[in-house]
Each structure stands twice: as structure tokens, then as C-alpha cells.
Design a protein around this motif. Sequence first.
Motif, PDB file in Angstrom:
ATOM      1  N   GLU A 197      46.694 -41.093  -7.133  1.00  0.00           N
ATOM      2  CA  GLU A 197      45.747 -40.239  -6.314  1.00  0.00           C
ATOM      3  C   GLU A 197      44.472 -40.671  -6.318  1.00  0.00           C
ATOM      4  O   GLU A 197      43.719 -40.622  -5.239  1.00  0.00           O
ATOM      5  CB  GLU A 197      45.832 -38.854  -6.782  1.00  0.00           C
ATOM      6  N   ILE A 198      43.933 -41.025  -7.324  1.00  0.00           N
ATOM      7  CA  ILE A 198      42.482 -41.670  -7.341  1.00  0.00           C
ATOM      8  C   ILE A 198      42.502 -43.150  -6.686  1.00  0.00           C
ATOM      9  O   ILE A 198      41.519 -43.216  -5.867  1.00  0.00           O
ATOM     10  CB  ILE A 198      42.037 -42.046  -8.890  1.00  0.00           C
ATOM     11  N   TYR A 199      43.381 -43.740  -6.748  1.00  0.00           N
ATOM     12  CA  TYR A 199      43.511 -45.039  -6.204  1.00  0.00           C
ATOM     13  C   TYR A 199      43.668 -44.711  -4.627  1.00  0.00           C
ATOM     14  O   TYR A 199      43.017 -45.401  -3.621  1.00  0.00           O
ATOM     15  CB  TYR A 199      44.810 -45.924  -6.632  1.00  0.00           C
ATOM     16  N   LYS A 200      44.411 -43.921  -4.192  1.00  0.00           N
ATOM     17  CA  LYS A 200      44.693 -43.632  -2.794  1.00  0.00           C
ATOM     18  C   LYS A 200      43.343 -43.085  -1.981  1.00  0.00           C
ATOM     19  O   LYS A 200      43.066 -43.686  -0.905  1.00  0.00           O
ATOM     20  CB  LYS A 200      45.733 -42.376  -2.682  1.00  0.00           C
ATOM     21  N   ILE A 201      42.464 -42.342  -2.936  1.00  0.00           N
ATOM     22  CA  ILE A 201      41.227 -41.708  -2.252  1.00  0.00           C
ATOM     23  C   ILE A 201      40.367 -42.980  -2.198  1.00  0.00           C
ATOM     24  O   ILE A 201      39.696 -43.214  -1.089  1.00  0.00           O
ATOM     25  CB  ILE A 201      40.565 -41.029  -3.267  1.00  0.00           C
ATOM     26  N   ALA A 202      40.180 -43.825  -3.301  1.00  0.00           N
ATOM     27  CA  ALA A 202      39.262 -45.002  -3.124  1.00  0.00           C
ATOM     28  C   ALA A 202      39.759 -45.935  -2.193  1.00  0.00           C
ATOM     29  O   ALA A 202      38.865 -46.434  -1.404  1.00  0.00           O
ATOM     30  CB  ALA A 202      39.256 -45.534  -4.779  1.00  0.00           C
TER      31      ALA A 202
END
Length: 550
Positions: A197-202
Motif C-alpha cells: 500500500e505504501i509503495y502504491k501510494i508513493a
Amino acid sequence: MKLTQYLVLGVLALQTNLFLAEKANASYAAFYQETTPPEDSTSKAPENWFHLDKATDNIRGVSSNKAYELLGNKPSRTIVVGVIDSGVDIDHEDLKSVIWTNEKEIAGNGVDDDKNGYVDDVHGWNFIGGKDGKNVDADTYELTREYVRLKKKFDGMKKIRKKDRAEHSYYEEVKKEYERKVTELKDQYNDFQKFAEIYKIANSLIKTQLDKEGEITAEDLEKVNATDEMTKQSKAVLAYALENSITEKYLEEAEEYFNKGLKFGYNTEFDPRSIVGDNYQNLDEKGYGNNDVKGPDPSHGTHVSGIIAADRKNNLGIMGIADNVKIMPVRAVPNGDERDKDIANAIYYAVDNGANIINMSFGKDYSPNKEAVDKAVKYAESKGVLLIHAAGNDGENLDEARNFPTRKLQKSKDEAKNWLEIGASSWGDNTNFVGNFSNYGKSSVDLFAPGVDIYSTTPDQKYENKNGTSMAAPVASGVAALLMSYFPELSAEQVKDIVIKSVVKYSDAEVNKPGGKKGETISFTDLSITGGIVNALEAVKMAQQITTQK
């Protein structure tokens, strides 16, 4: 939690070296090595690196091209290599000319023309399919099957009888291991989802700023103007991902891996065996299955087959190791753990239908019907068939850990003499000398072969890089097939002996320790019996010497 809070969480973890991806990435890589990136992500080996020569090309390939130069115009015979695997795309442009055909069988007439017990087995057989044409795709892990079997027997049993004590003790071990694995996988998946989720947002934020589609590169990140905290954090997240070779595709594959484990592998309610329609308890049963050698997911077996035998003369795709080989597909490995009954029958089938070598790029931690497999292994030995097995991808020492099938015979305590156990080597410097995932063993693994970043055939006319001892075993199978082809006077045991004795040794190499921490090293000589890497050129030289002396 708000999106910005996810990013803050990610960066704080990054700064304290507890980044969630580290756990998720490590756990995923430990179980699914064939799609994990090579350890050295700063450079890339040539697509044909496993063919190259250390002296000429400064890459630790198996010198197959130079072996053919040495052989010159020497005549050869056709060798049949049985590939027990997930299935093979027999229509692939680089494989269709090298697929074995059962000349005694008439295609599509519904008759067992050659009376071998298998109807219309024109190009091989599928032991995990049904007579109606349906196929097993996913299956459970053997650990799960053993847990279910023993749980039915012992749960609720108030008093353990003396004759059942040993099996009950085994059940307690299985139960503990099953519960540990399930809990561990769920925890890992939870960590992975947080990082994903962090990666997707970034990733979305940086792509928007750069107005770019596709994967973000290090060069792209250098162009990012990080003036606000959100962009700085996003850039840090993607930088970490790039350093660890984590991409969008990699995360998709990881998601698939975790789902497969929880939905199928460790699911006690899942059992697809009814598709096959056999009497599963009857280990002597033969003739079940169907003739669909491709199956629903032939990616693994197609890749393995290309390494051994992709057409060397058609100017397409890649070249396999061996140039006069027929691949006999025997489908017995699902997306999950193979079953002992199927593996035993697959070996019998390959041997009885003319295989000279059998490649076995599969393995598991439990083998409840090992004696059935052992009988098939001994049968292959009696018929002069060489078995080549992948050591496995757990980064473990097989002198201590389990990985089945194995050359050690359960009943007699002897060892099969027709067996080669193969670890995976890499192409980089000493920090990337072997696959970090590869199992090893100074007493249990014979030698290493290229198994990192191996480019080979995949279904639907495609080609991909894969990693694993699954890729190393067919390299060794290809070298053995080359020897059998050009030196027909050699027995399988002699070929095995030459493959072992002709390895290129790296006695002084201190290399990355498989399964170890970053920077941890071990002497390459401690990773296998020979302390060497298979080499076609040296094997041909030795075969020439032996056959000339006769």
C-alpha cells in the motif's frame, strides 16, 4: 489510516532499518525463488550467460559453445530427456522440433496402440489430470495433507496406543510445523500488504509528478523535485524498492504467492484430487491421468525444457545446452506440492518409454510414501537412466534439512547410484557467486550449475528470466545429454562420474552464503561434494580421454 500516515510509517521504518518491505520481500523470496531478482541488481548478465566460458568471456557459464567447437563434426545420437514438471508448451517455436513423439501411438484414436497402459500418449503423459480432460492446477502442500490425514486419526483419541506412539509423535511435529507455517505466512502477508500500500501510494505520486507510465527507474527518481514532505517520503520509498529490486511486477507476483499459499497450499479444506479420479490409496495403480502434457500452467516446465534443448539451429529465441535431444514431457507437478504416487509413476513412465535422463526440478519437505518413489528410483537405476534433481530453494544445508525426493533410500539405507543433486550458481563477483536462495550441502549436493537470471522459453512463444535450482538442474541435464549423445559407449553411471569429476573448481573462493545475512560468506568448497560448477567443455575433454583409452 490516512494515506500520508502510511507514507510516514514507511519512511520511519526505513530510517530504523525495519522497513516492512524487508520482511515481506525476504519471506516471499525464501519461498518463490524462480521469480525473485538476482542478488546483484546493479548489472545484468548476457541472456546466454550460462553457455559462456570463464576464460574467454569472464563469466562462469558451462562453456557449452566451446564444447561444440571441440566436438567439431563428430556424429551424435538422439537422447531422450524426461522432464517431470508442471507441463510443457509443446507448440513453442523453440521447442516444437525437439518434443518426443511416441511413434507407436496413433494420435486421437482413443486406443492404447502400443499397449503401454496409456491411451493416446503421443507426446508424454499427465498424471494430474482426469479422463474427462480436466486438470489439477493448484494443490496443497504435503505438510497440509499430512496434517489433515493425521488430525483425523488422532484428534479426539483419548489414549494413544503403544503401536501408535511413534506416529502420534510425528503428528505432533507435523501439527506444530503446520501451525507455525500458517501463522508465519499470515504475518508476512500482513507486512507485505502494508508495504504494498505504501509503495502504491508513493509510486502513483511520483508517476503523476513525472507524467510517466511504466516502471520508475533510478534515473527517473533523480529528476524528481522533492520540495514537500510527501514527495520526499515517496521518493525514499521508491529508492528503497529499487535498491532491493522490488517492482510493480514483483509485487503482483508476491501477492499471487501469498494468495496461493493461504487459499490452496495451507488450506485444509482444499483437495483437488477428485479431478484425477484414481484410487489415491493404491500406490501401485497406473494408467490414470490424461495425455494433456501442457496443462493449465506450463510456465515452469517450458522454461526447464528450453534450458536443456531449445532448438540450436532455428535462429529463434535461445539455444539449449544439448543439440540432439528429444524432450519427453511428464506432467506430475502442480502449483503446490507434488504427490509421491505421481512422481513414482512419472519415473516409471519415462524409463519405460525410452528416457535416458530424467530432469526433476521439484521438491518438498515431507514424503509420506517415499518408499514408492525409492522403488521407481531403483528401477531407473536398473535400466541405466540418470536422474538429475534440483537441490531446492530454501537457502538451507541439506546435510541437515529435508528436501524430497532424495538419493537416500529409506528401506535399505543405501544411496541411488544414478542420482545427481544440483545447487544454483550465479554470474557475478563473490558476493553474487551462488544463488542466495540455493540449498547446499558438503555431503548431499554434488555440484552447482547456473541457476540465476536464466533466460529461457515460456508459454505462448515467449521468453523470460527465472531463478532457482529448478533452472540449474536442467543445465546439468543438458550437459549430461550432450555427453550421452556424442559418446554413446558411456553408461549413465560413467556420464554421472564424468560430470562430477570435470567440474571447474573454485577452491579459494569465499562466496555469499546461501540463506545467510548480507555480507556473510562461506568457502565455495563447503557448499557441495565437488566444490565445483558443471562444465561442458571439461566434460567433453574427459569423455574423449576415456573413450580413446578403450
